[in-house]
Design a protein around this motif. Structure first.
Motif, short mmCIF file in Angstrom:
data_model
loop_
_atom_site.label_atom_id
_atom_site.label_comp_id
_atom_site.label_asym_id
_atom_site.label_seq_id
_atom_site.Cartn_x
_atom_site.Cartn_y
_atom_site.Cartn_z
N GLY A 114 36.23 -0.23 1.55
CA GLY A 114 35.86 0.25 2.44
C GLY A 114 33.78 -0.96 3.11
N VAL A 115 32.81 -0.26 2.06
CA VAL A 115 32.19 -1.18 2.08
C VAL A 115 32.09 -2.65 2.34
CG1 VAL A 115 30.08 -1.71 0.52
CG2 VAL A 115 30.37 0.55 0.56
N ALA A 116 33.03 -2.98 1.21
CA ALA A 116 33.45 -4.43 1.72
C ALA A 116 33.94 -5.11 3.09
CB ALA A 116 34.81 -5.08 0.32
N VAL A 117 34.76 -4.09 3.57
CA VAL A 117 35.26 -4.87 5.34
C VAL A 117 33.72 -4.57 5.68
CG1 VAL A 117 36.62 -3.96 6.65
CG2 VAL A 117 37.83 -3.69 4.40
N TRP A 162 32.52 -9.55 2.60
CA TRP A 162 33.03 -9.80 1.06
C TRP A 162 31.34 -9.87 0.57
CZ3 TRP A 162 36.58 -6.87 -1.20
CH2 TRP A 162 37.61 -6.79 -0.04
N HIS A 163 31.05 -10.96 1.26
CA HIS A 163 29.71 -11.84 0.40
C HIS A 163 28.41 -10.80 0.86
CE1 HIS A 163 27.44 -15.68 -0.24
NE2 HIS A 163 26.39 -15.34 0.38
N SER A 164 28.40 -10.60 1.51
CA SER A 164 27.25 -9.44 1.93
C SER A 164 27.36 -8.38 0.70
CB SER A 164 27.44 -8.91 3.31
OG SER A 164 26.66 -10.06 4.02
N THR A 165 28.72 -8.00 0.29
CA THR A 165 28.37 -6.59 -0.72
C THR A 165 28.38 -7.62 -1.68
OG1 THR A 165 31.10 -5.45 0.42
CG2 THR A 165 30.72 -5.58 -1.96
N TRP A 166 29.37 -8.19 -2.53
CA TRP A 166 28.86 -9.26 -3.43
C TRP A 166 27.56 -9.41 -3.81
CZ3 TRP A 166 31.11 -10.10 -7.90
CH2 TRP A 166 30.34 -10.83 -8.73
N GLN A 167 26.36 -9.52 -2.69
CA GLN A 167 25.02 -10.31 -2.89
C GLN A 167 24.27 -8.19 -2.73
OE1 GLN A 167 23.29 -11.84 0.83
NE2 GLN A 167 24.04 -13.43 0.00
#
Length: 136
Positions: A46-49, A53-58
């Motif tokens: 849910g956080v990734a969506v 994806w890029h912001s979650t990785w960062q």
């Protein structure tokens, strides 16, 4: 409204809601590892969506959030190997450290919900009643 909610963000919020529900049920049902694992998977997806994806990785790889990332991921791993109580404690600490920067945005979002918004805007009315009077 200050925040645009499109279909992808609705799905992300729904997944996070399912994750919180499954995690809550897992804790209530004596730290059931299956429900806790499902809750973790739903929350992370849910956080990734929601963020992308890029912001979650960062978010997880920023130098300032290593402490929160490591504790969250170690807690995630401990739940999967069979230590759910320690895993939930570590994940809770990691979540607080990782997502502490989001609280002002969450509060602004919750202020637009009819009843919750009133409670957040006028919370001083409730806390004034519970203050201890000096000299009494």
């Amino acid at each position: 409204m200050a925040y645009e909610i499109n279909e992808q963000k609705k799905i992300g919020i729904g997944l996070i809601g399912f994750g919180i529900t499954f995690t809550f049920l897992g804790v209530i049902l004596f730290f059931d590892m299956g429900l806790l694992a499902l809750g973790n998977i739903f929350c992370l997806s849910g956080v990734a969506v929601l963020l992308g994806w890029h912001s979650t990785w960062q978010l997880f790889t920023r130098r300032t959030s290593y402490k929160g990332s490591v504790s969250f991921l170690v807690g995630f791993f401990l739940i999967f190997i069979g230590w759910p109580i320690v895993g939930v404690i570590l994940e809770s600490y990691g979540s607080i450290v990782l997502f502490s920067g989001f609280w002002p945005a969450c509060k602004a979002f919750l202020c637009h919900i009819p009843i919750l918004g009133w409670l957040f805007q006028y919370s001083f009315l409730f806390f004034d009643r519970f203050k201890l009077k000096s000299g009494s």
